[in-house]
Enzyme design. Structure first.
Site, PDB file in Angstrom:
ATOM      1  N   GLU A 266      32.347 -20.763 -10.697  1.00 54.40           N
ATOM      2  CA  GLU A 266      32.073 -20.496  -9.286  1.00 54.40           C
ATOM      3  C   GLU A 266      31.013 -19.403  -9.128  1.00 54.40           C
ATOM      4  OE1 GLU A 266      35.966 -19.569  -7.902  1.00 54.40           O
ATOM      5  OE2 GLU A 266      36.684 -21.632  -8.087  1.00 54.40           O
TER       6      GLU A 266
ATOM      7  N   SER B 112      45.408 -16.692  -8.173  1.00 51.54           N
ATOM      8  CA  SER B 112      45.955 -16.727  -6.826  1.00 51.54           C
ATOM      9  C   SER B 112      46.812 -15.502  -6.572  1.00 51.54           C
ATOM     10  CB  SER B 112      46.789 -17.990  -6.617  1.00 51.54           C
ATOM     11  OG  SER B 112      47.470 -17.967  -5.376  1.00 51.54           O
ATOM     12  N   SER B 113      46.792 -15.055  -5.320  1.00 55.42           N
ATOM     13  CA  SER B 113      47.659 -13.951  -4.927  1.00 55.42           C
ATOM     14  C   SER B 113      49.043 -14.433  -4.517  1.00 55.42           C
ATOM     15  CB  SER B 113      47.023 -13.193  -3.756  1.00 55.42           C
ATOM     16  OG  SER B 113      46.874 -14.060  -2.633  1.00 55.42           O
TER      17      SER B 113
ATOM     18  N   LYS C 159      48.616 -19.773 -11.553  1.00 54.64           N
ATOM     19  CA  LYS C 159      47.385 -20.493 -11.222  1.00 54.64           C
ATOM     20  C   LYS C 159      46.186 -19.769 -11.826  1.00 54.64           C
ATOM     21  CE  LYS C 159      45.295 -22.894  -7.292  1.00 54.64           C
ATOM     22  NZ  LYS C 159      43.883 -22.553  -7.393  1.00 54.64           N
TER      23      LYS C 159
ATOM     24  N   THR D 194       0.822  -1.210   0.000  1.00 55.49           N
ATOM     25  CA  THR D 194       0.000   0.000   0.000  1.00 55.49           C
ATOM     26  C   THR D 194       0.857   1.262   0.000  1.00 55.49           C
ATOM     27  OG1 THR D 194      -1.819  -1.124   1.134  1.00 55.49           O
ATOM     28  CG2 THR D 194      -1.751   1.279   1.297  1.00 55.49           C
TER      29      THR D 194
ATOM     30  N   ASP E 126      -8.505  10.038  -5.337  1.00 58.61           N
ATOM     31  CA  ASP E 126      -9.761  10.118  -6.068  1.00 58.61           C
ATOM     32  C   ASP E 126      -9.582  10.083  -7.581  1.00 58.61           C
ATOM     33  OD1 ASP E 126     -11.009  10.312  -3.630  1.00 58.61           O
ATOM     34  OD2 ASP E 126     -11.206  12.499  -3.687  1.00 58.61           O
TER      35      ASP E 126
ATOM     36  N   HIS F 147      29.224 -41.913  -9.722  1.00 56.71           N
ATOM     37  CA  HIS F 147      29.736 -41.858  -8.344  1.00 56.71           C
ATOM     38  C   HIS F 147      31.142 -41.246  -8.300  1.00 56.71           C
ATOM     39  CE1 HIS F 147      26.485 -44.595  -6.914  1.00 56.71           C
ATOM     40  NE2 HIS F 147      26.626 -45.103  -8.121  1.00 56.71           N
TER      41      HIS F 147
ATOM     42  N   HIS G  67      -5.977  14.822  -7.419  1.00 58.19           N
ATOM     43  CA  HIS G  67      -6.043  14.072  -6.165  1.00 58.19           C
ATOM     44  C   HIS G  67      -5.431  12.687  -6.333  1.00 58.19           C
ATOM     45  CE1 HIS G  67      -7.565  12.432  -2.399  1.00 58.19           C
ATOM     46  NE2 HIS G  67      -7.913  13.674  -2.048  1.00 58.19           N
TER      47      HIS G  67
ATOM     48  N   ASN H 208      41.921 -20.112 -11.985  1.00 60.24           N
ATOM     49  CA  ASN H 208      40.778 -20.786 -11.360  1.00 60.24           C
ATOM     50  C   ASN H 208      39.524 -20.706 -12.233  1.00 60.24           C
ATOM     51  OD1 ASN H 208      42.317 -21.392  -9.100  1.00 60.24           O
ATOM     52  ND2 ASN H 208      41.763 -19.492  -8.060  1.00 60.24           N
TER      53      ASN H 208
END
Length: 458
Positions: free
Chosen positions: A325, A312-313, A318, A100, A126, A182, A123, A320
Site C-alpha cells: 500500500e 487492525s485496531s 489481521k 533568482t 561582482d 480480466h 561582493h 495487512n
C-alpha cells in the site's frame, strides 16, 4: 527577541536576523513568499554550491579572480555543497520562477563566509556571481541535482529491486498456478514466470531512466541572462562543466544550444515521463502482490507476505499488505509530481522557463520517494515473500480453464461443453474428460499436465 541588523541593497534598507549569513535580497524573498513553509530541496541547494565552487575555480583559471578571493569563495561554496549551511537557505520553494532569489541567497551566504575569512568585503554579485546569471546557474543546478540523485539514489535502488525480483522468479519457477486475465481464471502459469515479468518491468525501467541522463548532462551555464553569454568569458561554460564533472565524478558538458537550455526544460519533462512509467510499474507490481496475497482464507492466498505489524485496531490477528500500500501511494504521488513537471515545461515562455523551483522540488522528491520505496519494498516485503504452493496448485486442478488445453484434441466447442459442465457440477475438467471426451486417460493426462501448459509451444 532575536537580535537584528540592517542592511541595504539597491531598493533600500532591510531588517534581518543579526546571525544570518544571508543578506538583504534573501530577506526580501523570505518576506515576499510565505507560501508553503518548505525551502528548496537540500539536493538543489548543494548543487548550487557545486556550481559556485566550480565557477570560482574557473574564474581563477581565467585570471578574473585573485587567488585569495577565489580560495575564500571556494571554501564558502564547499560549505554550501556539503550541506553545512542548509539553515541559511530559508526561501520558500514557491518563489520567483527563475530561482533568482535562491541564487542570490547562495551568493550572499558564500560572500559572507569569504568576507569573514579575508577580513574584507567579497561582493555577492561582482565576485561570487562573476560570469553567471541566475538564469543559467539555476537550470544548471537543476540538472546537476537530478543526475546525482538518479545515479546515486534511484538507479542503485532499482538494481536492488530487480535483483530481488529475478531471484524470486528463479525460486518460484516450479510453482504452477492459475493465470488470470480480466481477474478471471485463465490457463496455468508458473509463479516464477509472473515474477520474471515483474523483473523485466524494472529492468526496462532502469534502461528508460538511464536514457534520460544524456539530456540532463547538458548544462545551461555560460548562457548568462538569455543564452547569449553576455558578460562572461567565451570558455566559461565549457570549463565549469568540466570542473563539475571532476567535482562529482560523473559527466557534464556545456549545452549545445544555450537558448534551448534556458528557454525549455524538455530534459526534465522527458525524465518525468520515465519516472511516471516506473511509478506505474511499481503500482502494478505492488497491487498484483497484494491481490495474490489476499485472504489469507477467503482471498487468493497464493503468496504469503511477511507479517511486519498488526493490521487492525479491532480485528485480532489481521495482517495487512501495508508495504504494498505504501508503494502504491508513492506511485500516486510521483505521478502527480511528474504531471506538475510537465505543466512546468509547457509554461516556459520565450527565453526563460520560470517554473524552475517547483520543477526541481517535484523531480527530487519523486526520485527520493521512488528510491526509498524500492528499498523498503525489498527489505520489508519481497525478500521474505513465500509461495503458498498447495493453494496455488490446488486452484489449477479445479479451474474450468484447464479445458483450454483440450482444444487441439477436441475442438473449441467440445472443450467448451466440458468446461461448462465442470462449472455447473463442480467436477474437474479432468474427471469429465476421462468420461466424455473419447480420449484415453493417458491423452487426457498429457494434455492437462499443468507444467506442460506453461511451456511455450505446448
Amino acid at each position: 527577541m532575536e537580535e537584528t541588523r540592517i542592511e541595504r541593497d539597491t531598493m533600500g534598507e532591510v531588517v534581518l536576523p543579526a546571525s544570518a549569513l544571508y543578506g538583504a535580497q534573501t530577506q526580501r524573498a523570505v518576506e515576499n513568499f510565505p507560501i508553503s513553509g518548505d525551502p528548496l530541496p537540500p539536493e538543489l541547494i548543494h548543487s548550487i554550491g557545486l556550481v559556485k565552487l566550480a565557477a570560482a575555480r574557473v574564474n581563477l583559471e581565467l585570471g578574473l579572480l585573485d587567488p585569495d578571493t577565489a580560495a575564500a569563495i571556494e571554501r564558502g561554496a564547499r560549505a554550501v555543497a556539503d550541506g553545512e549551511l542548509d539553515d541559511q537557505f530559508p526561501i520558500d520553494v514557491f518563489q520567483t520562477g527563475s530561482g533568482t532569489s535562491s541564487n542570490m541567497n547562495a551568493n550572499e551566504v558564500i560572500a559572507a563566509v569569504a568576507s569573514a575569512e579575508l577580513g574584507r568585503r567579497v561582493h555577492a554579485n561582482d565576485e561570487v556571481n562573476l560570469g553567471q546569471s541566475s538564469n543559467d546557474v539555476i537550470p544548471t543546478a537543476l540538472h546537476v541535482a537530478a543526475v546525482l540523485a538518479i545515479e546515486n539514489e534511484l538507479l542503485p535502488a532499482l538494481r536492488y529491486l530487480h535483483e530481488t525480483l529475478a531471484r524470486k522468479a528463479d525460486e518460484f519457477d516450479d510453482v504452477v498456478k492459475i493465470g488470470r486475465t480480466h481477474l478471471m481464471d485463465a490457463v496455468p502459469i508458473r509463479l516464477g514466470q509472473e515474477f520474471g515479468g515483474y523483473a523485466r518491468q524494472i529492468e526496462l525501467a532502469i534502461a528508460r531512466i538511464e536514457a534520460t541522463l544524456p539530456g540532463l548532462r547538458e548544462l545551461a551555464i555560460g548562457g548568462t541572462a538569455v543564452g547569449t553569454g553576455l558578460n562572461t568569458h567565451a570558455e566559461f561554460g565549457a570549463r565549469v562543466a568540466r570542473e563539475l564533472s571532476a567535482l562529482t565524478g560523473t559527466e557534464f558538458r556545456e549545452a549545445e544550444n544555450h537558448f534551448e537550455a534556458q528557454g525549455s526544460r524538455d530534459a526534465y519533462v522527458f525524465t518525468a515521463g520515465a519516472l511516471t512509467t516506473l511509478a506505474a510499474a511499481l503500482m502494478k507490481i505492488a497491487n498484483d502482490i497484494r491481490l495474490l496475497a489476499s485472504g489469507p482464507q477467503a482471498g487468493l492466498g497464493e503468496l504469503i507476505l511477511p507479517a511486519i505489524q498488526p493490521g487492525s485496531s479491532i480485528m485480532p490477528g489481521k495482517v495487512n499488505p501495508v508495504i504494498c500500500e505504501a508503494v502504491i501511494q508513492v506511485g500516486a504521488q510521483v505521478t502527480g509530481n511528474c504531471h506538475a513537471i510537465v505543466i512546468g515545461g509547457q509554461w516556459g515562455q520565450l527565453d526563460l522557463n520560470v517554473m524552475l523551483p517547483m520543477m526541481a522540488r517535484n523531480m527530487l522528491e519523486s526520485v527520493r520517494l521512488l528510491a526509498n520505496a524500492c528499498r523498503v519494498f525489498v527489505d520489508k516485503a519481497l525478500a521474505g515473500i513465500e509461495a503458498n504452493r498447495e493453494r496455488a496448485e490446488g486452484y489449477v486442478e479445479g479451474s474450468i480453464s484447464m479445458a483450454t488445453a483440450l482444444n487441439p484434441l477436441l475442438g473449441y466447442d467440445n472443450a467448451a461443453k466440458i468446461a461448462k459442465k465442470s462449472h455447473a457440477t463442480g467436477r474437474t475438467v479432468r474427471e469429465l474428460a476421462y468420461e466424455e471426451s473419447g480420449l484415453t486417460r493417458e491423452q487426457v493426462d498429457e494434455a492437462l499436465h499443468p507444467r506442460r501448459q506453461t511451456v511455450s509451444g505446448h
